[in-house]
Design a protein around this motif. Sequence first.
Motif, PDB file in Angstrom:
ATOM      1  N   VAL A 625      16.868  -3.555  54.348  1.00 25.82           N
ATOM      2  CA  VAL A 625      17.182  -2.913  55.634  1.00 25.82           C
ATOM      3  C   VAL A 625      16.207  -3.375  56.699  1.00 25.82           C
ATOM      4  CG1 VAL A 625      17.204  -0.705  56.857  1.00 25.82           C
ATOM      5  CG2 VAL A 625      18.303  -0.905  54.620  1.00 25.82           C
ATOM      6  N   GLU A 626      14.947  -3.465  56.344  1.00 24.95           N
ATOM      7  CA  GLU A 626      13.944  -3.950  57.303  1.00 24.95           C
ATOM      8  C   GLU A 626      14.247  -5.398  57.697  1.00 24.95           C
ATOM      9  OE1 GLU A 626      11.035  -3.721  59.952  1.00 24.95           O
ATOM     10  OE2 GLU A 626      11.733  -2.054  58.695  1.00 24.95           O
ATOM     11  N   GLY A 627      14.753  -6.169  56.751  1.00 16.04           N
ATOM     12  CA  GLY A 627      15.142  -7.540  57.053  1.00 16.04           C
ATOM     13  C   GLY A 627      16.269  -7.604  58.065  1.00 16.04           C
ATOM     14  N   ILE A 628      17.225  -6.672  57.945  1.00 12.86           N
ATOM     15  CA  ILE A 628      18.321  -6.611  58.919  1.00 12.86           C
ATOM     16  C   ILE A 628      17.778  -6.288  60.301  1.00 12.86           C
ATOM     17  CG2 ILE A 628      20.375  -5.320  59.613  1.00 12.86           C
ATOM     18  CD1 ILE A 628      21.087  -4.985  56.704  1.00 12.86           C
ATOM     19  N   TYR A 629      16.915  -5.287  60.371  1.00  8.50           N
ATOM     20  CA  TYR A 629      16.340  -4.906  61.673  1.00  8.50           C
ATOM     21  C   TYR A 629      15.572  -6.081  62.299  1.00  8.50           C
ATOM     22  CZ  TYR A 629      17.385   0.091  61.168  1.00  8.50           C
ATOM     23  OH  TYR A 629      18.025   1.300  61.063  1.00  8.50           O
ATOM     24  N   GLN A 630      14.805  -6.767  61.487  1.00 10.19           N
ATOM     25  CA  GLN A 630      13.982  -7.858  62.012  1.00 10.19           C
ATOM     26  C   GLN A 630      14.859  -9.010  62.506  1.00 10.19           C
ATOM     27  OE1 GLN A 630      10.969  -9.218  59.308  1.00 10.19           O
ATOM     28  NE2 GLN A 630      10.404 -10.980  60.561  1.00 10.19           N
ATOM     29  N   LYS A 632      18.015  -8.926  63.320  1.00 14.45           N
ATOM     30  CA  LYS A 632      18.812  -8.481  64.459  1.00 14.45           C
ATOM     31  C   LYS A 632      17.981  -8.457  65.738  1.00 14.45           C
ATOM     32  CE  LYS A 632      21.786  -4.687  65.994  1.00 14.45           C
ATOM     33  NZ  LYS A 632      22.337  -3.343  65.658  1.00 14.45           N
ATOM     34  N   ALA A 633      16.739  -8.009  65.639  1.00 14.66           N
ATOM     35  CA  ALA A 633      15.863  -7.972  66.821  1.00 14.66           C
ATOM     36  C   ALA A 633      15.598  -9.381  67.334  1.00 14.66           C
ATOM     37  CB  ALA A 633      14.561  -7.257  66.478  1.00 14.66           C
ATOM     38  N   GLU A 634      15.344 -10.309  66.415  1.00  9.34           N
ATOM     39  CA  GLU A 634      15.100 -11.696  66.822  1.00  9.34           C
ATOM     40  C   GLU A 634      16.330 -12.287  67.504  1.00  9.34           C
ATOM     41  OE1 GLU A 634      13.956 -13.674  63.278  1.00  9.34           O
ATOM     42  OE2 GLU A 634      11.940 -12.803  63.207  1.00  9.34           O
ATOM     43  N   LEU A 635      17.504 -12.015  66.943  1.00  5.25           N
ATOM     44  CA  LEU A 635      18.733 -12.535  67.537  1.00  5.25           C
ATOM     45  C   LEU A 635      18.989 -11.909  68.904  1.00  5.25           C
ATOM     46  CD1 LEU A 635      21.317 -14.238  67.256  1.00  5.25           C
ATOM     47  CD2 LEU A 635      22.383 -12.302  66.086  1.00  5.25           C
ATOM     48  N   THR A 636      18.788 -10.592  69.013  1.00  3.39           N
ATOM     49  CA  THR A 636      19.020  -9.902  70.280  1.00  3.39           C
ATOM     50  C   THR A 636      18.080 -10.412  71.367  1.00  3.39           C
ATOM     51  OG1 THR A 636      19.738  -7.925  69.086  1.00  3.39           O
ATOM     52  CG2 THR A 636      19.135  -7.645  71.388  1.00  3.39           C
ATOM     53  N   ASP A 637      16.810 -10.616  71.018  1.00  2.00           N
ATOM     54  CA  ASP A 637      15.844 -11.124  71.996  1.00  2.00           C
ATOM     55  C   ASP A 637      16.242 -12.511  72.484  1.00  2.00           C
ATOM     56  OD1 ASP A 637      14.404  -8.817  71.769  1.00  2.00           O
ATOM     57  OD2 ASP A 637      12.951  -9.631  70.330  1.00  2.00           O
ATOM     58  N   PHE A 638      16.671 -13.346  71.557  1.00  2.00           N
ATOM     59  CA  PHE A 638      17.038 -14.710  71.949  1.00  2.00           C
ATOM     60  C   PHE A 638      18.328 -14.709  72.778  1.00  2.00           C
ATOM     61  CE2 PHE A 638      19.173 -18.784  71.230  1.00  2.00           C
ATOM     62  CZ  PHE A 638      18.169 -19.664  71.616  1.00  2.00           C
ATOM     63  N   GLU A 639      19.262 -13.826  72.463  1.00  2.00           N
ATOM     64  CA  GLU A 639      20.539 -13.790  73.191  1.00  2.00           C
ATOM     65  C   GLU A 639      20.348 -13.501  74.669  1.00  2.00           C
ATOM     66  OE1 GLU A 639      23.696 -12.344  69.711  1.00  2.00           O
ATOM     67  OE2 GLU A 639      22.863 -10.907  71.137  1.00  2.00           O
ATOM     68  N   ALA A 721      20.842 -16.296  60.013  1.00  2.00           N
ATOM     69  CA  ALA A 721      19.807 -15.465  59.379  1.00  2.00           C
ATOM     70  C   ALA A 721      20.203 -13.988  59.421  1.00  2.00           C
ATOM     71  CB  ALA A 721      18.475 -15.680  60.073  1.00  2.00           C
ATOM     72  N   GLU A 722      20.765 -13.570  60.552  1.00  2.00           N
ATOM     73  CA  GLU A 722      21.201 -12.174  60.667  1.00  2.00           C
ATOM     74  C   GLU A 722      22.345 -11.879  59.696  1.00  2.00           C
ATOM     75  OE1 GLU A 722      23.119  -8.560  62.405  1.00  2.00           O
ATOM     76  OE2 GLU A 722      23.980 -10.564  62.157  1.00  2.00           O
ATOM     77  N   LYS A 723      23.302 -12.792  59.593  1.00  2.00           N
ATOM     78  CA  LYS A 723      24.408 -12.621  58.642  1.00  2.00           C
ATOM     79  C   LYS A 723      23.891 -12.619  57.212  1.00  2.00           C
ATOM     80  CE  LYS A 723      28.019 -14.705  61.526  1.00  2.00           C
ATOM     81  NZ  LYS A 723      28.968 -15.846  61.682  1.00  2.00           N
ATOM     82  N   LYS A 724      22.949 -13.522  56.921  1.00  2.00           N
ATOM     83  CA  LYS A 724      22.398 -13.594  55.570  1.00  2.00           C
ATOM     84  C   LYS A 724      21.674 -12.309  55.203  1.00  2.00           C
ATOM     85  CE  LYS A 724      19.454 -16.423  52.567  1.00  2.00           C
ATOM     86  NZ  LYS A 724      18.688 -15.282  52.047  1.00  2.00           N
ATOM     87  N   SER A 725      20.917 -11.744  56.149  1.00  2.00           N
ATOM     88  CA  SER A 725      20.198 -10.499  55.854  1.00  2.00           C
ATOM     89  C   SER A 725      21.182  -9.368  55.535  1.00  2.00           C
ATOM     90  CB  SER A 725      19.308 -10.112  57.032  1.00  2.00           C
ATOM     91  OG  SER A 725      20.077  -9.782  58.177  1.00  2.00           O
ATOM     92  N   ARG A 726      22.296  -9.344  56.242  1.00  2.00           N
ATOM     93  CA  ARG A 726      23.301  -8.309  55.955  1.00  2.00           C
ATOM     94  C   ARG A 726      23.972  -8.558  54.607  1.00  2.00           C
ATOM     95  NH1 ARG A 726      24.437  -4.836  60.035  1.00  2.00           N
ATOM     96  NH2 ARG A 726      23.595  -5.349  62.092  1.00  2.00           N
ATOM     97  N   ASN A 727      24.286  -9.807  54.316  1.00  2.00           N
ATOM     98  CA  ASN A 727      24.900 -10.118  53.028  1.00  2.00           C
ATOM     99  C   ASN A 727      23.948  -9.819  51.873  1.00  2.00           C
ATOM    100  OD1 ASN A 727      27.351 -10.959  54.115  1.00  2.00           O
ATOM    101  ND2 ASN A 727      26.648 -13.067  54.373  1.00  2.00           N
ATOM    102  N   ASP A 728      22.652 -10.114  52.081  1.00  2.00           N
ATOM    103  CA  ASP A 728      21.659  -9.800  51.044  1.00  2.00           C
ATOM    104  C   ASP A 728      21.588  -8.299  50.813  1.00  2.00           C
ATOM    105  OD1 ASP A 728      21.084 -12.442  50.783  1.00  2.00           O
ATOM    106  OD2 ASP A 728      19.239 -12.389  51.985  1.00  2.00           O
ATOM    107  N   TYR A 729      21.626  -7.539  51.899  1.00  2.00           N
ATOM    108  CA  TYR A 729      21.599  -6.070  51.765  1.00  2.00           C
ATOM    109  C   TYR A 729      22.837  -5.585  51.005  1.00  2.00           C
ATOM    110  CZ  TYR A 729      22.917  -1.356  53.069  1.00  2.00           C
ATOM    111  OH  TYR A 729      23.365  -0.060  53.024  1.00  2.00           O
ATOM    112  N   ARG A 730      23.999  -6.086  51.379  1.00  2.00           N
ATOM    113  CA  ARG A 730      25.240  -5.633  50.733  1.00  2.00           C
ATOM    114  C   ARG A 730      25.251  -5.973  49.252  1.00  2.00           C
ATOM    115  NH1 ARG A 730      28.895  -8.138  55.678  1.00  2.00           N
ATOM    116  NH2 ARG A 730      28.200  -6.635  57.259  1.00  2.00           N
ATOM    117  N   ARG A 731      24.842  -7.199  48.925  1.00  2.00           N
ATOM    118  CA  ARG A 731      24.816  -7.588  47.517  1.00  2.00           C
ATOM    119  C   ARG A 731      23.806  -6.745  46.743  1.00  2.00           C
ATOM    120  NH1 ARG A 731      24.806 -12.429  48.491  1.00  2.00           N
ATOM    121  NH2 ARG A 731      22.553 -12.759  48.669  1.00  2.00           N
TER     122      ARG A 731
END
Length: 886
Positions: A625-630, A632-639, A721-731
Amino acid sequence: MELLFLGILVLLMITALISGFPVAFSLPGSSIIAIGLAALAGWIFADNPNAYFHEGGPVQWLSAGVTNFRSLYWNVERDTLIAIPLFIFMGIMLQRSKVAEDLLVTMAQLFGPVPGGLGISVVLVGALLAATTGIVGATVIAMGMISLPAMLRNKYSHSLATGTICASGTLGQIIPPSIVLIILADQLSSAADQASAMRKAAYREITGEFSMPSALDISSASAGDMFMGAFIPGLLLVALYILYILFTAIIRPKMAPPIGYSGAYDRQFLVKVLMALLPPLSLIFVVLGSILMGVATVNQAGAVGAVGAMLMAGYRLHHRDERRYWPAFIAIFSVIALGFIVANFDLNIKSINTDKDRLGVTLGFVASATLLMAIAWSGWRVFKTGTTLHEVMGETAKTTSMVFIILIGAAMLTSAFRAFGGEELVKDMLTSLPGGFWMQFFVVMVVIFILGFFLDFIEIAVVVVPIVAPILLADPSANITAVWLGVMIGLNIQTSFLTPPFGFALFYLRGVADQLVKTISIYKGVVPFIGLQLLALVITGFFPSLVNYLPNRTYLTSESAPPPMNPRIQPCLEEQVLSLYANQEVSLIASIDTMAAVDASYLSSAATKILQDSLGKARQTFVKVEGIYQSKAELTDFEQSYEALHFQVRDIQLTVRRNKRLSEDARLQLRRLDDIELNATRKSDLEQRIVDLQQLNQHLEASIPATWAIQRPIFEKLNKAEKKSRNDYRRNVDEAYEGIQELRLWITQASTLAQTKADVADLASSIDQLDANGAMAAIKLQERNMGEFAGVSSIKSKLSKARRALKGSKYDPEKAKGYHSQAMEMLTAEILWRQRAVTDMAPALVSYDMAIKDSIGLRLQERMSVDLATTVSACMASHKDVSLQF
């Protein structure tokens, strides 16, 4: 030249419609004539009948029209349109049975003393009739004949009275069940398929990936979804009408004075009100309620509505008091009895095994026969009452035929429009507008509104929607739903009944209004209500949840609701679950620790590994979950810095692709021209156009900022990376909860597994006493029995080896008994630890399961809770920009 024949097509259609030529023949006639002229001109001037078509030729496009013609009638899976004659029959039957008259008189007496009460009663009756009849002409005429004289006698303003009646009569176009919504659903279902293909092609072209995530896809719109989506906007429109009348009556009392009721508001009056309101309200609840609750499809609800209208007409048109309500009462009691029987008996005729089953089928047959008798009785009454049934059936057939013939004509017109490149022209025009999707949408809405001054709602729905809807739906920046687009178009189309000079509601009222009422008063009266309809359109546009929430909620809470693992609901589901982790992390970790502290020393090695792996992955959840937050934050900042560049470059690339398409069209036309003197100028123009487009594209590609080559890979990396973090969480959470599910299953099978021990033990004597084939058959039977249990694959493997030891030339009974002995030892040990776990571990596993099933184990539940489904529905009801994914 394609544009010339496209203009001829549009001009022919407009001329035919304005001249009063029937729509059913204007649309296909214009198409056939335009295609024929293009083929003839191509044959004469270019020696090629296909020369002046965007692609293909006259035969292909006429064949496309015929194919569309056949699909309307022969494709049985297009069952959306089946509901049309059912709802038309229901509406006409209720109108002829004078239900509207009863409602108007009663509601006027009830609300008369309120300022503007008579006008408010007209609006409320219009809403009720909209939900039952849905026929504008019948509603406006009925209310004009009954309410308008009363409003004029009581000094109501002519403009307010006529405007209220016209506007209330049109509510049937947006309040379900509505024929407009059914037609729009049919048109939008194919438009959604086209838009989905367009979006997938764009995703593949831009990203290079052949498969687009389902969360980015476009969902279709069924008639049921359209009904549910239009329900709240319809009520919003009713509320706006009432507020306007009430405000007018308060500010300017002379325009809508209160009307006293000469009678008494006593018990007799209450009975009168209930008798007028309950039947139509009950029918509305049965028809719309069954759709909203997912009990019935739109077609089934339409059939129920038609039968209900027949029952209501049966007692309303029967003037003798004796046995007047008997058919209706018998039908009601039969339906109640059927509900009780279905709830308490198994009515599957193929599985009748007990006397209870036979009793249930018999009772069901009797209740069904009684219901059919009540319907037939009402039908006979309607048939014997003048020519009511004959007129209703005739009107239903005529109206249904009109709708279907217009649909066929529109399909042929759409084919001709595409034949001359009209679809590409509209797409290029819309996509080239500054302001993106919302400017495109605004232009489309303005065009539809203007067309409403001259065209009927069906013509707009079947001609305009197939052309513009795929373009609007495919745009990822707004990412709108087909249901929202359909309801917005439906609200807009509704104004076509009120806008002069061809507003049908105006003509209907003019035909029954007193000569004292001037036509200009009718026109003035509808202007404020047109404004209110546009206001409702704006509100619905700014708050898409008003449309999308109900369809989503009904879908996610129905019996056929998707499991929480469904990819389309993951973004909104995880939004809720991630916030839950933030609030419950401490308690969840405590539950994991409690489960880990339970004595597991007696478990088998396989069970121990499953438990340890499951608990380990459960602890890893919070890291994931922390990986998702991190990420997502990196992606949002860059966007924030990347977004403007993305849109700038994508606009350039879109223009480049459009220019390449125009260049290909020019090359196609160039190939069609023969080497004759007459075509020399045309060839030169086409060659120059190709050169100009190529130079323009070179200039556009050179204008792409140099930072694009740097920024885009960074975005793609962060996005992955954001998609991978979510997939890792789901798995991770899936594997964490699967272990608990598997372990619980093993333990619950302890008693039934113990029952197999004696049968497996008897295999030793079978090996000694039976021949090879008999012994192998006995072992094979126990192998199959072991296959029904989880976690015993090793035991099954030993039995399999014992069976193979008896096979053919390898026949070795001692070796088989050795494997059997090993299997028995393993089975005994397996039974022992499972039986102990039933008392020592199962309660702890149940408690642990209850603690994590709504968080870590949520994705593997069969369905969401109602509360969670409601929250997810609200989240999914908002449109989310996904353009950065394209």
